[in-house]
Design a protein around this motif. Structure first.
Motif, PDB file in Angstrom:
ATOM      1  N   VAL A 206       0.852  -1.205   0.000  1.00  0.00           N
ATOM      2  CA  VAL A 206       0.000   0.000   0.000  1.00  0.00           C
ATOM      3  C   VAL A 206       0.879   1.244   0.000  1.00  0.00           C
ATOM      4  CG1 VAL A 206      -1.967  -1.108   1.138  1.00  0.00           C
ATOM      5  CG2 VAL A 206      -0.152  -0.072   2.523  1.00  0.00           C
ATOM      6  N   MET A 207       0.253   2.406  -0.218  1.00  0.00           N
ATOM      7  CA  MET A 207       0.988   3.654  -0.334  1.00  0.00           C
ATOM      8  C   MET A 207       1.845   3.938   0.898  1.00  0.00           C
ATOM      9  SD  MET A 207       0.441   5.184  -3.282  1.00  0.00           S
ATOM     10  CE  MET A 207       1.057   6.802  -2.851  1.00  0.00           C
ATOM     11  N   SER A 208       1.342   3.630   2.079  1.00  0.00           N
ATOM     12  CA  SER A 208       2.077   3.949   3.305  1.00  0.00           C
ATOM     13  C   SER A 208       3.400   3.211   3.406  1.00  0.00           C
ATOM     14  CB  SER A 208       1.214   3.653   4.534  1.00  0.00           C
ATOM     15  OG  SER A 208       0.827   2.289   4.563  1.00  0.00           O
ATOM     16  N   ASP A 209       3.572   2.131   2.632  1.00  0.00           N
ATOM     17  CA  ASP A 209       4.840   1.396   2.644  1.00  0.00           C
ATOM     18  C   ASP A 209       5.939   2.135   1.890  1.00  0.00           C
ATOM     19  OD1 ASP A 209       3.693  -0.760   4.035  1.00  0.00           O
ATOM     20  OD2 ASP A 209       3.037  -1.721   2.173  1.00  0.00           O
ATOM     21  N   LEU A 210       5.569   3.064   1.024  1.00  0.00           N
ATOM     22  CA  LEU A 210       6.563   3.678   0.139  1.00  0.00           C
ATOM     23  C   LEU A 210       7.536   4.598   0.863  1.00  0.00           C
ATOM     24  CD1 LEU A 210       4.504   4.532  -3.085  1.00  0.00           C
ATOM     25  CD2 LEU A 210       6.212   2.718  -2.777  1.00  0.00           C
ATOM     26  N   GLU A 211       7.085   5.261   1.929  1.00  0.00           N
ATOM     27  CA  GLU A 211       7.991   6.187   2.620  1.00  0.00           C
ATOM     28  C   GLU A 211       9.153   5.429   3.245  1.00  0.00           C
ATOM     29  OE1 GLU A 211       9.563   9.830   4.079  1.00  0.00           O
ATOM     30  OE2 GLU A 211       8.243   9.267   2.417  1.00  0.00           O
ATOM     31  N   ALA A 212       8.866   4.301   3.911  1.00  0.00           N
ATOM     32  CA  ALA A 212       9.940   3.504   4.511  1.00  0.00           C
ATOM     33  C   ALA A 212      10.866   2.951   3.448  1.00  0.00           C
ATOM     34  CB  ALA A 212       9.344   2.362   5.342  1.00  0.00           C
ATOM     35  N   VAL A 213      10.293   2.482   2.339  1.00  0.00           N
ATOM     36  CA  VAL A 213      11.112   1.964   1.234  1.00  0.00           C
ATOM     37  C   VAL A 213      12.002   3.066   0.681  1.00  0.00           C
ATOM     38  CG1 VAL A 213      11.023   1.098  -1.137  1.00  0.00           C
ATOM     39  CG2 VAL A 213       9.522   0.126   0.603  1.00  0.00           C
ATOM     40  N   GLY A 214      11.434   4.264   0.551  1.00  0.00           N
ATOM     41  CA  GLY A 214      12.205   5.389   0.028  1.00  0.00           C
ATOM     42  C   GLY A 214      13.371   5.766   0.931  1.00  0.00           C
ATOM     43  N   ARG A 215      13.140   5.745   2.240  1.00  0.00           N
ATOM     44  CA  ARG A 215      14.228   6.063   3.175  1.00  0.00           C
ATOM     45  C   ARG A 215      15.322   5.000   3.109  1.00  0.00           C
ATOM     46  NH1 ARG A 215       9.901   7.236   6.799  1.00  0.00           N
ATOM     47  NH2 ARG A 215      10.316   5.251   7.875  1.00  0.00           N
ATOM     48  N   ASP A 216      14.919   3.722   3.063  1.00  0.00           N
ATOM     49  CA  ASP A 216      15.901   2.647   2.973  1.00  0.00           C
ATOM     50  C   ASP A 216      16.678   2.728   1.669  1.00  0.00           C
ATOM     51  OD1 ASP A 216      15.040   1.722   5.399  1.00  0.00           O
ATOM     52  OD2 ASP A 216      13.791   0.114   4.583  1.00  0.00           O
ATOM     53  N   PHE A 217      15.966   3.041   0.598  1.00  0.00           N
ATOM     54  CA  PHE A 217      16.613   3.142  -0.712  1.00  0.00           C
ATOM     55  C   PHE A 217      17.673   4.244  -0.710  1.00  0.00           C
ATOM     56  CE2 PHE A 217      17.156   4.452  -5.077  1.00  0.00           C
ATOM     57  CZ  PHE A 217      17.104   3.265  -5.795  1.00  0.00           C
ATOM     58  N   ARG A 218      17.340   5.368  -0.112  1.00  0.00           N
ATOM     59  CA  ARG A 218      18.291   6.478  -0.092  1.00  0.00           C
ATOM     60  C   ARG A 218      19.508   6.141   0.765  1.00  0.00           C
ATOM     61  NH1 ARG A 218      17.265  12.908   1.363  1.00  0.00           N
ATOM     62  NH2 ARG A 218      19.278  13.607   0.535  1.00  0.00           N
ATOM     63  N   ARG A 219      19.297   5.437   1.873  1.00  0.00           N
ATOM     64  CA  ARG A 219      20.416   5.063   2.733  1.00  0.00           C
ATOM     65  C   ARG A 219      21.375   4.106   2.014  1.00  0.00           C
ATOM     66  NH1 ARG A 219      17.647   3.272   6.495  1.00  0.00           N
ATOM     67  NH2 ARG A 219      17.824   1.035   6.121  1.00  0.00           N
ATOM     68  N   VAL A 220      20.818   3.185   1.239  1.00  0.00           N
ATOM     69  CA  VAL A 220      21.650   2.189   0.546  1.00  0.00           C
ATOM     70  C   VAL A 220      22.296   2.771  -0.707  1.00  0.00           C
ATOM     71  CG1 VAL A 220      21.588  -0.008  -0.694  1.00  0.00           C
ATOM     72  CG2 VAL A 220      20.320   0.249   1.452  1.00  0.00           C
ATOM     73  N   HIS A 221      21.518   3.553  -1.479  1.00  0.00           N
ATOM     74  CA  HIS A 221      21.995   4.006  -2.787  1.00  0.00           C
ATOM     75  C   HIS A 221      22.439   5.463  -2.813  1.00  0.00           C
ATOM     76  CE1 HIS A 221      20.596   0.289  -4.727  1.00  0.00           C
ATOM     77  NE2 HIS A 221      19.519   0.386  -3.972  1.00  0.00           N
ATOM     78  N   ASP A 222      22.256   6.166  -1.718  1.00  0.00           N
ATOM     79  CA  ASP A 222      22.641   7.573  -1.611  1.00  0.00           C
ATOM     80  C   ASP A 222      21.919   8.443  -2.644  1.00  0.00           C
ATOM     81  OD1 ASP A 222      23.979   9.650  -0.364  1.00  0.00           O
ATOM     82  OD2 ASP A 222      25.624   9.615  -1.829  1.00  0.00           O
TER      83      ASP A 222
END
Length: 233
Positions: free
Chosen positions: A115-131
């Motif tokens: 669901v949409m609410s999952d995207l914020e956490a995914v986005g934060r994790d993505f930025r931490r891993v991929h800068d």
């Protein structure tokens, strides 16, 4: 001489044909004047209407500027091009064709993203891993920004899509997409899934009236007659 009501309708393709079919059922027969390739017309059986044939996107601009009193275009285009659509346009009638959904779709392999609410956490994790922010490919940049903001999603950046949006995740140019779909078949073929609450808009061809147009007694009288006939559909 009374002021004409300007009606903007799609200039080509299936949208033009379906608009003509629906209007004809309401006793409003669209007819081009001059060449069949021309861009001006009339409505047979009712005086006081000038028809202009333009692209669906241009119809939105004509309504926004008040150069057309009425126009038939997709609700998706209207909401994308005009952020305060309800203030500028009035929906007179949804016409029952040109149906498509604007959706958020992610790779089917993202099993924890439902669901949409999952995207914020995914986005934060993505930025931490991929800068860098995860990328959202779309032609609907304004609709996307408004919907993501309403859902508290900030960890992303938009990549404007000029081609086949559904192919961008596989091509490595985006992580997810916001795009229009009718059946979802193309999304599935490209390994994508629509989020459970990821339908941003259920769009269809819509007859709009412009609040910016100059409404005189004669154009209001013509509008009333058009509205009466359209209501019979």
């Amino acid at each position: 001489m009374s002021d004409p009501l300007i009606l903007a309708v799609p200039s080509k393709g299936r949208l033009m044909e379906q608009t003509a079919e629906v209007f004809a059922r309401a006793g409003l027969v669209l007819k081009k004047v001059g060449s069949e390739r021309g861009y001006r017309g009339i409505v047979e059986g009712i005086e006081g209407i000038e028809v202009i044939f333009v692209s669906a996107s241009e119809i939105v601009e004509q309504l926004k500027a008040g150069r057309a009193h009425l126009g038939v275009t997709g609700e998706d285009l209207a909401r994308e091009q005009v952020s305060d659509m309800e203030k500028r346009f009035q929906i007179m009638r949804k016409l029952g064709f040109g149906n498509a959904d604007v959706v958020v779709a992610v790779p089917a392999g993202w099993i924890d993203v439902r669901v949409m609410s999952d995207l914020e956490a995914v986005g934060r994790d993505f930025r931490r891993v991929h800068d860098r922010h995860m990328r959202v490919a779309t032609k609907y940049m304004n609709i996307t920004r408004r919907h993501f903001q309403a859902n508290g999603i900030t960890s992303y950046r938009i990549v404007e899509s000029l081609g086949a949006t559904e192919g961008t995740p596989a091509a490595g140019t985006a992580e997810l997409i916001v795009d229009i779909t009718t059946t979802g078949t193309t999304l599935k073929a490209n390994g994508l899934k629509v989020l459970g609450d990821g339908v941003l808009l259920r769009s269809e061809a819509t007859l709009f009236s412009s609040r910016a147009a100059e409404w005189t007694p004669s154009t209001r009288a013509t509008l009333a007659e058009v509205a009466r006939r359209i209501a019979s559909l």
